[in-house]
Design an enzyme around this catalytic site. Sequence first.
Site, short mmCIF file in Angstrom:
data_model
loop_
_atom_site.label_atom_id
_atom_site.label_comp_id
_atom_site.label_asym_id
_atom_site.label_seq_id
_atom_site.Cartn_x
_atom_site.Cartn_y
_atom_site.Cartn_z
N GLY A 14 19.57 77.34 14.36
CA GLY A 14 20.84 76.65 15.18
C GLY A 14 20.35 75.76 16.18
O GLY A 14 20.62 74.47 16.44
N CYS A 30 4.72 78.06 21.11
CA CYS A 30 5.04 79.38 21.11
C CYS A 30 4.19 80.33 22.01
O CYS A 30 4.18 81.36 22.32
CB CYS A 30 5.77 79.97 19.92
#
Length: 404
Positions: free
Chosen positions: A204, A328
């Site tokens: 999302g 990341c």
Amino acid sequence: MKLPIYLDYSATTPVDPRVAEKMMQFLTLDGTFGNPASRSHRFGWQAEEAVDIARNQIAELVGADPREIVFTSGATESDNLAIKGAANFYQKKGKHIITSKTEHKAVLDTCRQLEREGFEVTYLAPQSNGIIDLKALEAAMRDDTILVSIMHVNNEIGVVQDIATIGEMCRARGIIYHVDATQSVGKLPIDLSQLKVDLMSFSGHKIYGPKGIGALYVRRKPRIRIEAQMHGGGHERGMRSGTLPVHQIVGMGEAYRIAKEEMETEMARLRGLRNRLWNGIKDIEEVYLNGDLEQGAPNILNVSFNYVEGESLIMALKDLAVSSGSACTSASLEPSYVLRALGMNDELAHSSIRFSLGRFTTEEEIDYTIDLVRKSIGRLRDLSPLWEMYKQGVDLNSIEWAHH
């Protein structure tokens, strides 16, 4: 123009105000706050209806049947559910999995875990532009190969893999194909009614929806089975138990609806801004583009500036929110494993910066960025003895460095 400028849209995106407004209607007593699994009263029915609408919105963006969409807590969980779920269900057919060295950690670490459990994993090295060589993929396929997991768009360098052809190759051999589409959904067209993809992960928060919500597409025809990794009340057709977070699901649905409407104009605009940025910095000496502009997502630009340390460049660019060669893994001093997999040396990998643009990026911000980058590179190189030696024609590879 407000500083700092956010150019890290591949890490996360702000929630679109239209999405936030929609989510607010599903939280409090005067809104639709019920549990969609409560079948005995209208609080539950209304919540269930809201979930159904969102499921449809997500399915419509990617050309799927809404019954093929399973809600999860995000793309990391979707990757885990897809890979572990399929591997565990089909392990009687074989225990060999193929993936690539440039996948997201959520795929790579899941595969490492399966290796500890007795599966065999082949990690394909990409070509120097980041694209997987389909001949190498074909050569790696065996009779006991049950799963291939190759992403759509790479989160660090933005290259787009040929998921249509890979899907055909897998389908012809009866191998399940999983695609991590976190960085591509809503940015590039995806039509699962045409693609031979069996499992696809979505998020999302990379597309102006809330964090903490994602989905996994699980094909119905031909039917793909996966073993649940989360046990409980049997929600999501038994594949993923847990009370559905209605406000987050509604937010993701609205974000996907907006993406479907605005994708074409948005992508043309972002491609223009990305090209403007690259054209503004490409004539700097010793600057290298990582990945491939032609076969790249329209919103990601990954560039290495030789003889400049990535960390010091990030500090110099404090008015820009960008990430250095490892998104990341930004917290570690290891150079990006993605860039190393392209065959790049550690120095260049260390000096890389990822600019990722998005819905709220303006031309004015890009022009400011170009100016700031050019000035900062010039200033840092003035301070660099390595740059001075390079300019004097010294071959830096021939130097023996003393270890203190």
